[in-house]
Design a protein around this motif. Sequence first.
Motif, short mmCIF file in Angstrom:
data_model
loop_
_atom_site.label_atom_id
_atom_site.label_comp_id
_atom_site.label_asym_id
_atom_site.label_seq_id
_atom_site.Cartn_x
_atom_site.Cartn_y
_atom_site.Cartn_z
N ASP A 63 6.13 1.85 -11.82
CA ASP A 63 5.18 0.74 -11.70
C ASP A 63 5.70 -0.31 -10.73
O ASP A 63 4.96 -0.81 -9.87
CB ASP A 63 4.94 0.13 -13.08
N GLU A 64 6.98 -0.66 -10.86
CA GLU A 64 7.55 -1.71 -10.00
C GLU A 64 7.67 -1.26 -8.56
O GLU A 64 7.53 -2.07 -7.63
CB GLU A 64 8.92 -2.14 -10.54
N LEU A 65 7.94 0.03 -8.34
CA LEU A 65 7.97 0.53 -6.96
C LEU A 65 6.60 0.42 -6.32
O LEU A 65 6.48 0.14 -5.12
CB LEU A 65 8.46 1.99 -6.94
N GLY A 66 5.55 0.62 -7.13
CA GLY A 66 4.20 0.43 -6.62
C GLY A 66 3.96 -1.01 -6.21
O GLY A 66 3.36 -1.28 -5.15
N ASP A 67 4.45 -1.96 -7.04
CA ASP A 67 4.31 -3.37 -6.69
C ASP A 67 5.06 -3.71 -5.41
O ASP A 67 4.59 -4.49 -4.58
CB ASP A 67 4.84 -4.25 -7.84
N LEU A 68 6.25 -3.09 -5.24
CA LEU A 68 7.03 -3.35 -4.03
C LEU A 68 6.34 -2.74 -2.81
O LEU A 68 6.31 -3.35 -1.73
CB LEU A 68 8.43 -2.77 -4.20
N LEU A 69 5.77 -1.55 -2.98
CA LEU A 69 5.03 -0.92 -1.88
C LEU A 69 3.85 -1.80 -1.47
O LEU A 69 3.53 -1.93 -0.27
CB LEU A 69 4.54 0.46 -2.29
N LEU A 70 3.20 -2.41 -2.45
CA LEU A 70 2.09 -3.30 -2.15
C LEU A 70 2.54 -4.44 -1.24
O LEU A 70 1.81 -4.85 -0.34
CB LEU A 70 1.49 -3.87 -3.44
N GLN A 71 3.74 -4.94 -1.46
CA GLN A 71 4.25 -6.01 -0.61
C GLN A 71 4.37 -5.55 0.84
O GLN A 71 4.03 -6.29 1.77
CB GLN A 71 5.62 -6.48 -1.13
N VAL A 72 4.85 -4.33 1.04
CA VAL A 72 4.97 -3.78 2.40
C VAL A 72 3.58 -3.66 3.04
O VAL A 72 3.37 -4.06 4.19
CB VAL A 72 5.66 -2.40 2.36
N VAL A 73 2.64 -3.15 2.27
CA VAL A 73 1.27 -2.99 2.77
C VAL A 73 0.64 -4.34 3.08
O VAL A 73 -0.07 -4.51 4.08
CB VAL A 73 0.42 -2.21 1.73
N PHE A 74 0.90 -5.34 2.23
CA PHE A 74 0.34 -6.68 2.42
C PHE A 74 0.86 -7.29 3.73
O PHE A 74 0.09 -7.78 4.57
CB PHE A 74 0.74 -7.58 1.24
#
Length: 286
Positions: A63-74
């Motif tokens: 779950d947290e890796l998904g949140d971190l990936l979202l930061q890269v995408v953002f």
Amino acid sequence: MQSPSPSRDIDVLLAIMAALRTPGTGCPWDLAQTFESIAPYTQEEAAEVADAILRGDRGDLCDELGDLLLQVVFHARMAEEEGSFAFGDVVHAITAKLIRRHPHVFGDEPDLTTAEVNAMWQRVKAQEKQQRREARQRAGLPDEADRSTLAGVLPTLPALDRAVRLQRRAATVGFDWNDARLVLDKIAEEIAETREAMAGKDKAAIEDEIGDLLFAVANLARHLDVDAERALHGGSAKFERRFRFIEAALGEQGRSADEASLAEMEELWSRAKLAEREAPAVSTRT
């Protein structure tokens, strides 16, 4: 717009981010964000990834890796909007870097030891910096490169981690203790200077000396090949575990910690330590 479905396809995530950032139809909060406003969230998500790893919780880690990936995408989406780069450029840059820095895997280099790989990694990084410097010169841009041995150790890193990285960099040019016992002497010296600052009741001097003391302790951890950040996490976890033992023991008496004397809590602390020593070793994985 039609609601998208959860997907394993990175393109769906990119499309969702684009929709959130679309003026008029997107999310007001997402549209209001900038690189600067999102940066603290990026740091927080990285910390939460590390926490999930420390706890051995693979569900949370996913779950947290998904949140971190979202930061890269953002960040990539905002860069694309201003014409700087896009997510594909981020992927291209890191794949190129990984291939370039692993010639022993993707090239003709022979099998290397871990130490040899680390040394080669540093050489390749130095070559990359030189190439960027030459590219700036060809473009007629000023050479703003920081040539210090300590260049690139970012001030935004966690303080303990940054201290160790600075020490490692200095050690590459021989600026280092050659015996861990000498670091212990340095710690004793810093403790004495902290006592002196305390006697003078100078808050700024006390803070300065405590900083020196923490830096010296981090240096000792490095010399003993101990991960200082992990060691401090362990120390904090131990404190939390024992303090919760105190609270639980007092709770069984119908009391809270603020109703107990320091002597009572210290006695319970000793009981907590004894219980830990007598308990069988168990895995921290869940």
